[in-house]
Design a protein around this motif. Structure first.
Motif, mmCIF file in Angstrom:
data_model
loop_
_atom_site.group_PDB
_atom_site.id
_atom_site.type_symbol
_atom_site.label_atom_id
_atom_site.label_comp_id
_atom_site.label_asym_id
_atom_site.label_seq_id
_atom_site.Cartn_x
_atom_site.Cartn_y
_atom_site.Cartn_z
ATOM 1 N N VAL A 175 0.821 -1.221 0.000
ATOM 2 C CA VAL A 175 0.000 0.000 0.000
ATOM 3 C C VAL A 175 0.855 1.271 0.000
ATOM 4 O O VAL A 175 0.537 2.232 -0.691
ATOM 5 C CB VAL A 175 -1.012 0.034 1.161
ATOM 6 N N LEU A 176 1.948 1.265 0.750
ATOM 7 C CA LEU A 176 2.777 2.481 0.805
ATOM 8 C C LEU A 176 3.365 2.788 -0.572
ATOM 9 O O LEU A 176 3.373 3.948 -1.004
ATOM 10 C CB LEU A 176 3.886 2.312 1.847
ATOM 11 N N THR A 177 3.830 1.748 -1.271
ATOM 12 C CA THR A 177 4.341 1.944 -2.628
ATOM 13 C C THR A 177 3.261 2.549 -3.510
ATOM 14 O O THR A 177 3.524 3.458 -4.296
ATOM 15 C CB THR A 177 4.790 0.603 -3.234
ATOM 16 N N PHE A 178 2.052 2.038 -3.357
ATOM 17 C CA PHE A 178 0.940 2.536 -4.165
ATOM 18 C C PHE A 178 0.755 4.037 -3.972
ATOM 19 O O PHE A 178 0.689 4.800 -4.941
ATOM 20 C CB PHE A 178 -0.347 1.783 -3.781
ATOM 21 N N VAL A 179 0.699 4.460 -2.722
ATOM 22 C CA VAL A 179 0.431 5.877 -2.462
ATOM 23 C C VAL A 179 1.612 6.738 -2.928
ATOM 24 O O VAL A 179 1.420 7.808 -3.505
ATOM 25 C CB VAL A 179 0.105 6.101 -0.978
ATOM 26 N N LYS A 180 2.846 6.259 -2.695
ATOM 27 C CA LYS A 180 4.024 7.019 -3.138
ATOM 28 C C LYS A 180 4.020 7.195 -4.656
ATOM 29 O O LYS A 180 4.259 8.282 -5.173
ATOM 30 C CB LYS A 180 5.296 6.274 -2.752
ATOM 31 N N GLU A 181 3.752 6.090 -5.362
ATOM 32 C CA GLU A 181 3.773 6.171 -6.830
ATOM 33 C C GLU A 181 2.646 7.053 -7.347
ATOM 34 O O GLU A 181 2.821 7.764 -8.341
ATOM 35 C CB GLU A 181 3.717 4.765 -7.447
ATOM 36 N N LEU A 182 1.512 7.031 -6.652
ATOM 37 C CA LEU A 182 0.408 7.909 -7.042
ATOM 38 C C LEU A 182 0.856 9.364 -6.910
ATOM 39 O O LEU A 182 0.591 10.199 -7.783
ATOM 40 C CB LEU A 182 -0.814 7.631 -6.158
ATOM 41 N N GLY A 183 1.572 9.659 -5.825
ATOM 42 C CA GLY A 183 2.075 11.017 -5.608
ATOM 43 C C GLY A 183 3.073 11.429 -6.677
ATOM 44 O O GLY A 183 3.016 12.545 -7.207
ATOM 45 N N ASP A 184 4.012 10.532 -7.000
ATOM 46 C CA ASP A 184 4.989 10.804 -8.053
ATOM 47 C C ASP A 184 4.287 11.132 -9.365
ATOM 48 O O ASP A 184 4.639 12.064 -10.075
ATOM 49 C CB ASP A 184 5.871 9.565 -8.293
ATOM 50 N N TYR A 185 3.290 10.314 -9.653
ATOM 51 C CA TYR A 185 2.612 10.421 -10.940
ATOM 52 C C TYR A 185 1.797 11.709 -11.051
ATOM 53 O O TYR A 185 1.851 12.407 -12.068
ATOM 54 C CB TYR A 185 1.700 9.206 -11.129
ATOM 55 N N LEU A 186 1.068 12.040 -9.982
ATOM 56 C CA LEU A 186 0.138 13.162 -10.070
ATOM 57 C C LEU A 186 0.814 14.514 -9.916
ATOM 58 O O LEU A 186 0.450 15.461 -10.598
ATOM 59 C CB LEU A 186 -0.945 13.025 -8.997
ATOM 60 N N GLY A 187 1.783 14.587 -8.999
ATOM 61 C CA GLY A 187 2.387 15.885 -8.734
ATOM 62 C C GLY A 187 1.397 16.833 -8.086
ATOM 63 O O GLY A 187 0.420 16.411 -7.465
ATOM 64 N N SER A 188 1.623 18.130 -8.243
ATOM 65 C CA SER A 188 0.790 19.097 -7.529
ATOM 66 C C SER A 188 -0.528 19.369 -8.253
ATOM 67 O O SER A 188 -1.468 19.883 -7.669
ATOM 68 C CB SER A 188 1.561 20.408 -7.355
ATOM 69 N N GLN A 189 -0.576 19.025 -9.538
ATOM 70 C CA GLN A 189 -1.791 19.291 -10.319
ATOM 71 C C GLN A 189 -2.821 18.192 -10.110
ATOM 72 O O GLN A 189 -3.423 17.710 -11.054
ATOM 73 C CB GLN A 189 -1.452 19.363 -11.815
ATOM 74 N N ARG A 190 -2.985 17.777 -8.864
ATOM 75 C CA ARG A 190 -3.832 16.611 -8.664
ATOM 76 C C ARG A 190 -5.304 16.975 -8.551
ATOM 77 O O ARG A 190 -5.656 18.068 -8.103
ATOM 78 C CB ARG A 190 -3.389 15.867 -7.412
ATOM 79 N N PRO A 191 -6.187 16.045 -8.940
ATOM 80 C CA PRO A 191 -7.607 16.236 -8.650
ATOM 81 C C PRO A 191 -7.820 16.006 -7.155
ATOM 82 O O PRO A 191 -6.872 15.709 -6.430
ATOM 83 C CB PRO A 191 -8.289 15.142 -9.473
ATOM 84 N N GLU A 192 -9.052 16.148 -6.687
ATOM 85 C CA GLU A 192 -9.333 15.816 -5.289
ATOM 86 C C GLU A 192 -9.074 14.326 -5.071
ATOM 87 O O GLU A 192 -9.237 13.519 -5.994
ATOM 88 C CB GLU A 192 -10.802 16.134 -4.961
ATOM 89 N N ILE A 193 -8.635 13.986 -3.876
ATOM 90 C CA ILE A 193 -8.391 12.573 -3.595
ATOM 91 C C ILE A 193 -9.206 12.160 -2.386
ATOM 92 O O ILE A 193 -9.151 12.811 -1.329
ATOM 93 C CB ILE A 193 -6.900 12.298 -3.322
ATOM 94 N N PHE A 194 -9.982 11.111 -2.562
ATOM 95 C CA PHE A 194 -10.707 10.526 -1.440
ATOM 96 C C PHE A 194 -10.257 9.085 -1.308
ATOM 97 O O PHE A 194 -10.456 8.277 -2.207
ATOM 98 C CB PHE A 194 -12.227 10.587 -1.683
ATOM 99 N N GLY A 195 -9.615 8.776 -0.197
ATOM 100 C CA GLY A 195 -9.105 7.415 -0.046
ATOM 101 C C GLY A 195 -9.743 6.709 1.113
ATOM 102 O O GLY A 195 -10.189 7.357 2.071
#
Lengths: 293, 429
Positions: free
Chosen positions: B246-266
């Motif tokens: 799970v931690l890898t998942f969230v980190k990679e999501l962050g790398d991919y999205l950057g600051s221009q992210r949509p809203e995130i509901f997890g």
């Protein structure tokens, strides 16, 4: 996302996968080439490398790069020593009999896995990358550490090529691989060469483990995937052929990366497996393998 | 082979006797007979725990919570004057092993009930066997198996709400506050499929739609390859992941999205057992999480929450009091605690003394309805439906502020109620 960037991301992901696969499969291929031993425990050496990297990272304080550098050095050495000991204690005593060594390395796989489970626990633990910087492309961000992994793999593969082709140790290994009995007749201590090759193969797996752990996480069950993919690569490339291994690793890594980004990871696995089946049917010795003498 | 068979035949009579004697001694040793000699006069509860496998981080904390809860029950004088004995078996988060463990509890340990099973793929496999063995089986899973009428009369979920109830109660808030075009990322097995199906329906009812559905195998270790499937029209990314990566998942999501992210509901599942103070998780600042039970002690913390944290050994940040880096699965593990206290309540209602009264235990469970917020139910008040064997409660939506989770919305019990035809009381006992 447009097709161009889509393909670009897929290629990057594929290259990272290919890089790690190259190092892991090179170890497996080396061991088979010289010793004719199919090492089913190879994936566990990757796992051990990653777990030792975690221990190194958590014991060494200061910047993550220091812990990572320590892990890069000690992890292959420790894992190599473990492999050396198991070669002396187990494989040598089985006389490198192909069937017996497969069963023995399956046993080794479980021993290593369960020992790590007892000592290290069932959790996946993260290791910080030596540096953390996200490269921002216009369409997506990408971790710079992943690009470092690709570069590291090129350097390591270059080193392997240099050792095998340009040094005396490499010459001895190639001789033992080419014809075991003749090599022995010429005074090469084939028996000792085997032990060192087994250790070197495991050390390469451990190195791959250290490189991959900041991308994944250290976990006691992480050895299964690299083992399967390494076998696929080695079979396609031709057992014991180093250049074949490199070509097959890039082929499988890229196809896996691209297919899993563009379509689905399951399809990518299916294609890899299908490729193995086709190679086994039409070129039983692999793309670059030579027929057994 | 020939040589071997000859050796075997050549075994002397003495050697054979010695071997047989040794085997008999081993079989009679306490190690083998232990289950048969378990203490009598106690109430024996079996807990199949995910000590290993993909559910291990949950398992470790479920075991600690169950142990703490049993200790509290015994300090209160046990159940009907009997002390409670907890018997834990590892099921490897594996459906096959999970079923075998149920059988072991029934035939070897002869427990009075089994409780605490979590991962829905394991529960889906084990519940039918528990039903066949007529073993009261209390699950702490969240997949909507009970409400769908897929389980049996002996299976109950009195400690935690199910996915259908959770997403139904939160969809209006998500649609109003965050956006109406949602991309879902979820694990590819029945727990994730429940999220997909029920949330899709729930957001549609709010006039929204699910624009992307990304299913990820629960054993996956690399995720970047899935993210290009996120459509550009996405307003909200809804993620719920489980497993060691799970931690890898969230980190990679962050790398991919950057600051221009949509809203995130997890769903907090994506970060259960993970420290928020990881530098690469900075991008989650300002994003939202579902929590069944807030990990960080809130300003209006109840005395019951204090009591629960103290007994289980968790500090105000949701980490172990012994090791601040050992983060608990706080948002889920209360369920095994609360489940034990509902079992206690039902056993007291039926004056349960032993195995022969298992049917009484089941009917007593079916008579329970309201559960007040208390030390026994620190997460909050709940409503138990005796027909569907499923409990209903409140959900929390928390915002990441300064690397901590702050509750910004709490749903009512009624928000999560739904209609279903399931009625287990009509099944034979």
């Amino acid at each position: 996302m447009a097709l161009g960037p889509y393909l670009f991301l897929a290629t990057l992901e594929g290259l990272v996968q290919a890089a790690v696969l190259c190092i892991t499969a090179a170890g497996l291929s080396l061991v088979f080439g010289v010793m004719r031993v199919v090492n089913v425990a190879h994936g566990e050496f990757v796992m051990l490398g990653a777990v030792i990297a975690w221990f190194a990272a958590s014991l060494v304080t200061g910047h993550p790069a220091i812990g990572f550098a320590v892990a890069l050095v000690i992890s292959p050495v420790i894992v190599g020593a473990i492999a050396f000991a198991s070669e002396r204690l187990i494989l040598k005593r089985l006389d490198y009999n192909p069937e017996a060594t497969i069963v023995a390395t399956i046993g080794l796989l479980y021993i290593l896995q369960q020992t790590v489970l007892i000592v290290y626990g069932p959790d996946a633990r993260p290791v910080d990358p030596p540096f953390y910087y996200t490269i921002r492309f216009p369409w997506f961000g990408y971790s710079s550490y992943k690009l470092f992994v690709i570069a590291a793999a090129i350097v390591i593969m270059g080193a392997i090529w240099f050792v095998l082709q340009k040094t005396k140790a490499g010459l001895i290994m190639r001789a033992a691989q080419f014809d075991r009995e003749t090599a022995q007749a010429f005074g090469i201590p084939v028996d000792r060469v085997s032990a060192f090759v087994f250790a070197a193969g495991a050390g390469l797996a451990a190195l791959a483990g250290v490189l991959v752990v900041p991308i994944q996480q250290a976990h006691y069950l992480m050895g299964a995937d690299p083992l399967l993919l390494s076998f696929i690569v080695v079979i396609i490339g031709g057992l014991g052929s180093m250049s074949g291994t490199v070509v097959a690793a890039i082929l499988i890594g890229l196809s896996d990366g691209i297919l899993s980004v563009m379509f689905s990871p399951t399809l990518a696995k299916m294609v890899s497996t299908l490729l193995v089946a086709l190679v086994l049917v039409f070129r039983p010795n692999g793309l670059f393998g030579k027929a057994a003498r | 082979m020939h040589r071997d068979s000859k050796t075997f035949l050549a075994l002397s009579r003495r050697n054979i006797l010695k071997t047989a004697g040794g085997a008999a001694a081993l079989l009679a040793s306490p190690a083998i007979l232990r289950p048969g000699f378990a203490q009598s006069g106690t109430i024996k509860l079996g807990a199949p725990i995910h000590r290993t496998g993909i559910g291990a981080s949950y398992g470790r904390w479920y075991e600690r919570t169950a142990t703490a809860a049993v200790k509290v029950v015994n300090e209160m004088g046990g159940i009907n004057g009997r002390q409670v004995e907890l018997i834990v078996e590892d099921d490897g988060t594996d459906p096959k092993r999970g079923t075998e463990v149920i059988e072991k509890f029934a035939s070897q340990y002869k427990v009075d009930a089994v409780f605490g099973h979590l991962f829905s793929n394991v529960v889906a496999a084990a519940a039918p066997r528990a039903g066949e063995l007529k073993m009261p089986y209390f699950i702490c899973s969240e997949a909507s198996l009970l409400g769908a009428g897929k389980l049996n009369r002996y299976t109950f979920q009195p400690g935690i709400t199910d996915v259908r109830s959770q997403v139904t109660s939160m969809a209006p808030w998500i649609g109003d506050t965050l956006g109406k075009k949602v991309t879902m990322i979820y694990p590819d097995y029945n727990f994730g499929h429940d999220h997909r199906d029920f949330f899709t329906a729930a957001i549609k009812a709010q006039g929204g739609e699910v624009v992307g559905k990304i299913a990820v195998p629960p054993t996956e270790t690399s995720f970047t390859r899935y993210f290009p499937q996120i459509p550009p029209s996405t307003e909200v990314i809804y993620h719920v992941m489980v497993g060691p990566a799970v931690l890898t998942f969230v980190k990679e999501l962050g790398d991919y999205l950057g600051s221009q992210r949509p809203e995130i509901f997890g769903f907090i599942d994506s970060l259960e057992g993970v420290d928020f103070a990881t530098p690469q998780l900075g991008f989650l600042e300002g994003s939202y999480f579902w929590e069944a039970y807030p990990r960080y002690a809130q300003a209006n913390q109840s005395e019951f929450d204090k009591f629960f944290r103290e007994k289980v050994g968790v500090d105000a940040n949701g980490a172990s009091v012994k090791d601040g880096k050992d983060i608990s699965t706080y948002s889920h593990m209360f369920s095994i605690w609360e489940t034990l206290f509902v079992m206690k309540q039902a056993m007291e209602l039926s004056n349960y003394k032993g195995e022969a009264q298992k049917k009484d235990l089941v009917t007593a469970m079916e008579s329970i309805s309201t559960l007040a917020e208390s030390r026994e139910h620190p997460q909050g008040a709940k409503l138990f439906n005796g027909k569907t064997h499923q409990v209903f409660g409140s959900q929390n939506i928390s915002k990441v502020e300064g690397g901590k989770l702050k509750v910004v919305h709490r749903t009512s019990i009624e928000d999560g109620l739904y209609d279903t035809d399931a009625d287990y009381t009509k099944m034979a006992l």
